[in-house]
Design an enzyme around this catalytic site. Structure first.
Site, PDB file in Angstrom:
ATOM      1  N   GLY A   1      62.366  42.117  67.195  1.00 25.59           N
ATOM      2  CA  GLY A   1      61.133  41.254  66.647  1.00 25.59           C
ATOM      3  C   GLY A   1      59.840  41.583  66.563  1.00 25.59           C
TER       4      GLY A   1
ATOM      5  NE  ARG B   1      66.587  40.608  65.640  1.00 21.25           N
ATOM      6  CZ  ARG B   1      66.043  40.619  66.842  1.00 21.25           C
ATOM      7  NH1 ARG B   1      66.130  41.489  67.429  1.00 21.25           N
ATOM      8  NH2 ARG B   1      64.817  39.979  67.124  1.00 21.25           N
TER       9      ARG B   1
ATOM     10  CG  ASP C   1      65.960  43.866  75.853  1.00 23.73           C
ATOM     11  OD1 ASP C   1      65.681  43.618  74.704  1.00 23.73           O
ATOM     12  OD2 ASP C   1      66.753  43.129  76.587  1.00 23.73           O
TER      13      ASP C   1
ATOM     14  CB  THR D   1      59.000  41.853  73.318  1.00 26.72           C
ATOM     15  OG1 THR D   1      59.495  40.505  73.419  1.00 26.72           O
ATOM     16  CG2 THR D   1      58.671  42.497  74.760  1.00 26.72           C
TER      17      THR D   1
ATOM     18  CG  ASP E   1      60.510  36.774  74.450  1.00 27.73           C
ATOM     19  OD1 ASP E   1      59.670  35.729  73.874  1.00 27.73           O
ATOM     20  OD2 ASP E   1      61.562  37.026  74.112  1.00 27.73           O
TER      21      ASP E   1
ATOM     22  CG  ASP F   1      61.641  40.236  77.458  1.00 24.67           C
ATOM     23  OD1 ASP F   1      61.269  41.108  76.958  1.00 24.67           O
ATOM     24  OD2 ASP F   1      62.820  39.845  76.814  1.00 24.67           O
TER      25      ASP F   1
ATOM     26  NE  ARG G   1      67.698  35.792  72.871  1.00 22.03           N
ATOM     27  CZ  ARG G   1      67.014  36.333  72.187  1.00 22.03           C
ATOM     28  NH1 ARG G   1      66.252  36.006  71.082  1.00 22.03           N
ATOM     29  NH2 ARG G   1      67.116  37.768  72.340  1.00 22.03           N
TER      30      ARG G   1
END
Length: 319
Positions: free
Chosen positions: A11, A72, A103, A125, A127, A129, A171
C-alpha cells in the site's frame, strides 16, 4: 557497491516519494548509480527498471503516493518469481536493493537477502504496525487526515444530536484509531488489540444519555469488525440512531506532513549508508528520535504493540 536499486511495495503511504528522493540523492552523493524499479516486486520480475538521476526526484518531496508506483505480486512469493527478480538485477548490475513498504514488502526483501542479494527495508505504511520503529512513513499524515475528517463529522453529530461511528484503516494494529481518537476526544475507541470491549462502549453511551449527552463519536479500526454491524448493535442495545462514515482510501492520499517528510529523508539516507556498510537484511528505523537498525528477520518475528497507557488514558478522558 557501485549500483543499487530502490522500489516501493504494498500500500502507498504519504512520504514514500520523500524517501525515494533521499535514497536517490544520497546514492549519487556517494558516487553510486541508482536504479528505480517500478511497480514493486512485480516490476522487478518484469524488468521495469530505469537509471535515476538528481532530476528524476526533483519536486517530489511534497507529493503523496509514489512515483515508482506500487503493486502486490503473488508471483514473487515463490522461489521462481524471486529468481526472476534476481536475474533482472544481474542483468542491470544491481548489487543491492532498498525496499520501501510494510511487512509483506519486508518478507520479499528478506527472501532476496537469503539468496545473496543484500536488501535494506524502510518502513512505509500508514498503519504504523512495524516492530522496531516508533513511527512508519505515512502514519503522521494519515493521522492528520483522519483528525480533520473527525472534526468535520463532529460538527454534524452535534448539530443533529447523533452518534457517529468512524471507521479508519488498521486491520491488525489500532495505532491510527487510538491516536486519532485521543487527539480528537472520541468517546470510544475500538481497536483490534481490544476487540472484547464493546459492552464498555454501550455502558459509556448509556451513562452519557443519563447526564443529557446528545451526541458521541466512536472510532473503529477496520480490523475490529464491520462498522454497520456495530451501528445496528448500538441501536438495539442503547436505542441510539447511529450513522457510519468509512474513511477508506482518503487516508492514504495527500501531501505528506513535515514530520513524514523529515522521517522519510532520514530513513532513506540511512538505508543507503547501511548498504554501503555491508549490513544486509536490515531495517532502518527510528526510536526515541534516534536512527536505529534491526534485522528484518527479527522485525518480522516480533509483533508490533500499541501503547496501552495511551489507550487507558483515552478511556479516562472520555468519561
Amino acid at each position: 557497491m557501485k549500483k543499487i536499486g530502490v522500489l516501493t511495495s504494498g500500500g502507498d503511504a504519504p512520504g514514500m516519494n520523500a524517501a525515494i528522493r533521499a535514497v536517490v540523492r544520497k546514492s549519487i552523493y556517494h558516487g553510486i548509480e541508482i536504479y528505480g524499479i517500478k511497480n514493486g516486486f512485480q516490476g522487478l520480475i518484469d524488468g521495469y527498471i530505469e537509471k535515476m538521476n538528481t532530476g528524476s526526484v526533483g519536486d517530489i518531496i511534497q507529493r503523496g503516493g509514489t512515483i515508482l508506483h506500487s503493486a502486490r505480486s503473488e508471483e514473487f512469493k515463490y522461489d521462481e518469481g524471486q529468481q526472476k527478480g534476481i536475474e533482472q538485477m544481474k542483468k542491470h548490475g544491481i548489487e543491492g536493493l532498498i525496499v520501501i513498504g510494510g511487512d509483506g514488502s519486508f518478507r520479499g526483501a528478506q527472501k532476496l537477502t537469503e539468496k545473496g542479494y543484500p536488501c535494506i527495508g524502510i518502513p512505509g505504511t500508514i498503519d504504523n504496525d512495524i516492530a522496531g520503529t516508533d513511527f512508519t512513513i505515512g502514519f503522521d499524515t494519515a493521522l492528520n487526515t483522519v483528525i480533520e475528517a473527525i472534526d468535520k463529522i463532529r460538527d454534524t453529530a452535534s448539530s443533529h444530536e447523533r452518534t457517529f461511528i468512524i471507521e479508519v484503516m488498521g486491520r491488525d494494529a489500532g495505532d491510527l484509531a487510538l491516536w486519532a481518537g485521543l487527539a480528537d476526544g472520541a468517546e470510544s475507541i475500538l481497536i483490534p488489540e481490544k476487540k472484547d470491549e464493546f459492552e464498555e462502549v454501550i455502558d459509556r453511551l448509556k451513562r452519557g444519555q443519563e447526564r443529557g449527552k446528545k451526541h458521541s463519536i466512536i472510532i473503529l479500526a477496520e480490523g475490529v469488525g464491520d462498522a454497520f454491524d456495530y451501528a445496528d448493535k448500538i441501536k438495539e442495545k442503547a436505542d441510539l440512531e447511529t450513522r457510519v462514515t468509512v474513511l477508506g482510501h482518503i487516508q492514504r492520499g495527500g501531501s505528506p506532513s513535515a514530520a513524514d517528510r523529515v522521517l522519510a529523508s532520514r530513513l532513506g539516507a540511512q538505508a543507503v549508508e547501511l548498504l554501503l556498510s555491508d549490513e544486509a537484511g536490515k531495517m532502518a528505523g527510528i526510536q526515541n528520535n534516534k536512527l536505529v537498525r534491526h534485522n528484518i528477520a527479527d522485525v518480522l518475528e516480533e509483533k508490533h504493540t500499541i501503547d496501552f497507557n495511551m489507550y487507558q488514558l483515552s478511556k479516562e478522558l472520555s468519561i
